[in-house]
Design a protein around this motif. Structure first.
Motif, PDB file in Angstrom:
ATOM      1  N   ALA A 315      45.431  77.671 -50.730  1.00 30.36           N
ATOM      2  CA  ALA A 315      45.843  76.832 -52.047  1.00 30.36           C
ATOM      3  C   ALA A 315      47.211  76.852 -52.018  1.00 30.36           C
ATOM      4  N   LEU A 316      47.898  77.723 -52.001  1.00 35.01           N
ATOM      5  CA  LEU A 316      49.263  77.919 -51.987  1.00 35.01           C
ATOM      6  C   LEU A 316      49.944  77.077 -50.732  1.00 35.01           C
ATOM      7  N   GLY A 317      49.497  77.262 -49.692  1.00 33.96           N
ATOM      8  CA  GLY A 317      50.101  76.512 -48.666  1.00 33.96           C
ATOM      9  C   GLY A 317      50.127  75.084 -48.733  1.00 33.96           C
ATOM     10  N   ALA A 318      48.880  74.589 -49.293  1.00 32.95           N
ATOM     11  CA  ALA A 318      48.536  73.190 -49.383  1.00 32.95           C
ATOM     12  C   ALA A 318      49.424  72.556 -50.826  1.00 32.95           C
ATOM     13  N   SER A 319      49.951  73.479 -51.538  1.00 33.39           N
ATOM     14  CA  SER A 319      50.407  73.075 -52.918  1.00 33.39           C
ATOM     15  C   SER A 319      51.886  73.095 -52.386  1.00 33.39           C
ATOM     16  N   MET A 320      52.513  74.187 -51.688  1.00 32.51           N
ATOM     17  CA  MET A 320      53.849  74.001 -51.191  1.00 32.51           C
ATOM     18  C   MET A 320      54.207  72.745 -50.176  1.00 32.51           C
ATOM     19  N   ALA A 321      53.290  72.349 -49.347  1.00 30.98           N
ATOM     20  CA  ALA A 321      53.380  71.166 -48.677  1.00 30.98           C
ATOM     21  C   ALA A 321      53.600  69.926 -49.733  1.00 30.98           C
ATOM     22  N   ARG A 340      51.110  59.613 -54.913  1.00 27.50           N
ATOM     23  CA  ARG A 340      50.142  59.889 -53.658  1.00 27.50           C
ATOM     24  C   ARG A 340      50.014  61.430 -53.326  1.00 27.50           C
ATOM     25  N   ALA A 341      51.300  61.943 -53.440  1.00 27.47           N
ATOM     26  CA  ALA A 341      51.372  63.238 -52.912  1.00 27.47           C
ATOM     27  C   ALA A 341      50.726  64.313 -54.075  1.00 27.47           C
ATOM     28  N   ILE A 342      50.929  63.904 -55.246  1.00 30.31           N
ATOM     29  CA  ILE A 342      50.052  64.522 -56.260  1.00 30.31           C
ATOM     30  C   ILE A 342      48.515  64.645 -56.221  1.00 30.31           C
ATOM     31  N   THR A 343      48.142  63.401 -55.924  1.00 30.52           N
ATOM     32  CA  THR A 343      46.539  63.376 -55.823  1.00 30.52           C
ATOM     33  C   THR A 343      46.190  63.988 -54.381  1.00 30.52           C
ATOM     34  N   GLY A 344      46.726  63.916 -53.359  1.00 25.19           N
ATOM     35  CA  GLY A 344      46.299  64.433 -52.151  1.00 25.19           C
ATOM     36  C   GLY A 344      46.300  66.035 -52.501  1.00 25.19           C
ATOM     37  N   THR A 345      47.465  66.522 -52.957  1.00 26.24           N
ATOM     38  CA  THR A 345      47.655  67.954 -53.173  1.00 26.24           C
ATOM     39  C   THR A 345      46.446  68.594 -53.657  1.00 26.24           C
ATOM     40  N   TYR A 346      46.054  67.884 -55.040  1.00 21.90           N
ATOM     41  CA  TYR A 346      44.912  68.466 -55.865  1.00 21.90           C
ATOM     42  C   TYR A 346      43.652  68.242 -55.069  1.00 21.90           C
ATOM     43  N   GLY A 351      39.415  71.292 -53.550  1.00 19.60           N
ATOM     44  CA  GLY A 351      38.359  71.137 -52.744  1.00 19.60           C
ATOM     45  C   GLY A 351      37.883  72.495 -51.946  1.00 19.60           C
ATOM     46  N   PHE A 352      39.181  73.251 -51.252  1.00 27.54           N
ATOM     47  CA  PHE A 352      38.987  74.253 -50.775  1.00 27.54           C
ATOM     48  C   PHE A 352      38.496  75.536 -51.588  1.00 27.54           C
ATOM     49  N   MET A 353      39.264  75.556 -52.649  1.00 20.82           N
ATOM     50  CA  MET A 353      38.603  76.538 -53.357  1.00 20.82           C
ATOM     51  C   MET A 353      37.410  76.606 -54.181  1.00 20.82           C
ATOM     52  N   GLY A 354      36.887  75.342 -54.301  1.00 19.96           N
ATOM     53  CA  GLY A 354      35.466  75.032 -54.720  1.00 19.96           C
ATOM     54  C   GLY A 354      34.711  75.600 -53.296  1.00 19.96           C
ATOM     55  N   CYS A 355      34.731  75.610 -52.344  1.00 17.30           N
ATOM     56  CA  CYS A 355      33.930  75.938 -51.108  1.00 17.30           C
ATOM     57  C   CYS A 355      34.004  77.427 -51.236  1.00 17.30           C
ATOM     58  N   CYS A 356      35.237  77.936 -51.422  1.00 17.40           N
ATOM     59  CA  CYS A 356      35.329  79.627 -51.464  1.00 17.40           C
ATOM     60  C   CYS A 356      34.645  80.198 -52.408  1.00 17.40           C
ATOM     61  N   ALA A 357      34.450  79.447 -53.655  1.00 17.13           N
ATOM     62  CA  ALA A 357      33.729  79.934 -54.939  1.00 17.13           C
ATOM     63  C   ALA A 357      32.187  79.961 -54.292  1.00 17.13           C
ATOM     64  N   LEU A 358      31.583  79.118 -53.575  1.00 13.75           N
ATOM     65  CA  LEU A 358      30.453  79.078 -53.182  1.00 13.75           C
ATOM     66  C   LEU A 358      30.470  80.368 -52.332  1.00 13.75           C
TER      67      LEU A 358
END
Length: 468
Positions: A315-321, A340-346, A351-358
């Motif tokens: 998540a940190l890497g994606a948000s740094m991008a 567009r960058a804001i929407t894509g980053t969120y 999405g990834f962190m939700g999969c990790c929670a599962l």
């Protein structure tokens, strides 16, 4: 006789016409968003791998120290809490380079990018001094924090070994911000992956020794391995700059310290460093509080935190991008690109962190069992991992918001919001639940989850107000 057609016969074609006119605009927006998402992924991919490589070194340290027992794991946790808290504050200050580099690159000014790098290197070198001094005092600090004497002694040796790695760690980070700010995220990735391989080799040799060659140094050997790897990574990234003359940091710029530019980097970076210190600091204080409860609790905290930190690095890497892309769009004066960058980053982070929670909910015992076969640590760590599953989305939301704002050089208000969430809300709840209810260590982690949730909401509101 003249008759008037029903109103609907006149209105419907107009509505259909307006809808038809809107279709090309919607299709264009969709194409632009897909392009932004692809660009974001292209920038984020190597950064994520770099971040995973960085936390991978900590994971390797934890895995290889684990067989030494709960005391060694606890010492590594306390030593890392002391060293890493200061390291993250210093790193945050160096991150003040990122929006300056990315915005200059977006405006097409490569010379400005090089000027920021040179001053960032000076700043990193200066910041390595307090980092080294505090690391040298790791043992007394651990005792001051009321840790078990055996744990404090080992932690002191571990942080002394880390002290000599302070300069290369921060100098490497400065070069990395220069390259990633211009979208060149692959060289830092390759260097970090090389460091990860070296870390495993050095850990094996220094923790457990090589008969007749190197004595076994235990957890202290892990600290020396980290220091050696940091020097190797710095030499590697400097070699890349030397191999590519067009990136030479001194070409066309003065190498001497420039007070005005140093102040600009520090004005942006100091609040970012304070915010990172607040975040890392509350987790470090959580480790200290776990140490008050006992070595098993502290060891379980260290293992669980390492698992959570691994997912957080994606998540940190994606948000740094996302931060870099926001800087590029601001430099190019592209307001819609920022959105567009804001929407894509969120989208990527949540999405990834939700999969990790599962995953955390599905296999907590198996994940903790990768680090140790101590049943007490596994049992407690698995229960903490279930709480960690609850704050995965919070963690993704807060790191996305912080980094998007950082891309716009907005760091002061996020620092204050982080202070409110982490220390104004999270710390009192963690202490209250941890020591004044039967929850114990689980109460401490509940406080951490609440802190991340509050910060995620506050940062989301700030992003909407400042950037949207």
């Amino acid at each position: 006789m003249h008759t008037t057609s029903p109103p609907s016969l006149h209105v419907e074609p107009n509505r259909r016409g307006r809808r038809a006119a809107r279709r090309p605009a919607r299709a264009r927006r969709a194409r632009l968003f897909r392009h932004e998402l692809r660009t974001l992924l292209a920038v984020a991919g190597p950064i994520i791998i770099s971040q995973l490589g960085t936390i991978g070194m900590t994971t390797v340290d934890t895995l290889m120290v684990g067989p030494l027992g709960a005391t060694a794991l606890a010492a590594a946790a306390v030593g890392a809490a002391i060293h890493t808290t200061v390291l993250m504050v210093c790193t945050g200050v160096v991150l003040g380079m990122t929006p300056l580099v990315s915005q200059a690159f977006g405006a097409g000014d490569r010379a400005a990018c090089r000027r920021v790098l040179v001053q960032g290197l000076w700043l990193a070198l200066a910041l390595s001094i307090p980092l080294a001094v505090i690391s040298l005092a790791g043992g007394p600090l651990a005792r001051l924090l009321d840790q078990d004497p055996a744990v404090a002694k080992l932690a002191g040796g571990y942080t002394i070994a880390l002290a000599l790695g302070a300069p290369p760690a921060l100098l490497f980070m400065a070069v990395r911000q220069f390259l990633e700010g211009m979208g060149l995220s692959r060289p830092p990735m390759a260097t970090t992956l090389g460091g990860l391989g070296l870390n495993a080799l050095f850990n094996g040799a220094l923790i457990y020794g090589i008969d007749g060659w190197i004595p076994a140094m235990g957890v202290v050997g892990s600290g020396w391995a980290t220091t050696l790897v940091r020097w190797a990574m710095l030499l590697g990234i400097l070699g890349y700059l030397a191999w590519n003359p067009e990136l030479h940091p001194f070409r066309g710029v003065h190498w001497r310290p420039r007070a005005e530019l140093l102040r600009r980097i520090a004005r942006i970076g100091a609040p970012a460093g304070a915010q990172m210190g607040l975040e890392v600091g509350i987790f470090a204080l959580a480790a200290v509080m776990m140490g008050w409860l006992g070595p098993v609790e502290l060891a379980a905290h260290e293992v669980t935190l390492n698992i959570g930190a691994t997912t957080f690095m994606v998540a940190l890497g994606a948000s740094m991008a996302g931060s870099i892309r926001v800087g590029h769009h601001i430099g190019a004066r592209n307001r819609h690109g920022v959105r567009r960058a804001i929407t894509g980053t969120y989208l990527l982070t949540l999405g990834f962190m939700g999969c990790c929670a599962l995953l955390f909910v599905a296999a907590p015992d198996a994940l903790v069992g990768l680090y140790t076969d101590d049943r007490a640590i596994i049992h407690l760590g698995a229960s903490l991992l279930l709480i960690a599953a609850l704050f995965q989305l919070f963690d993704g939301g807060q790191v996305a918001g912080i980094n998007l704002l950082r891309g716009a050089a907005d760091t002061r208000t996020p620092m204050l919001l982080a202070a409110l969430g982490y220390w104004g809300v999270g710390l009192p709840v963690a202490y209250g639940l941890g020591f004044h209810t039967p929850l114990g260590p689980r109460g401490i982690w509940t406080g951490l989850a609440l802190a991340l949730g509050v910060v995620a909401v506050l940062m989301g509101r700030r992003v909407r107000r400042v950037l949207w």
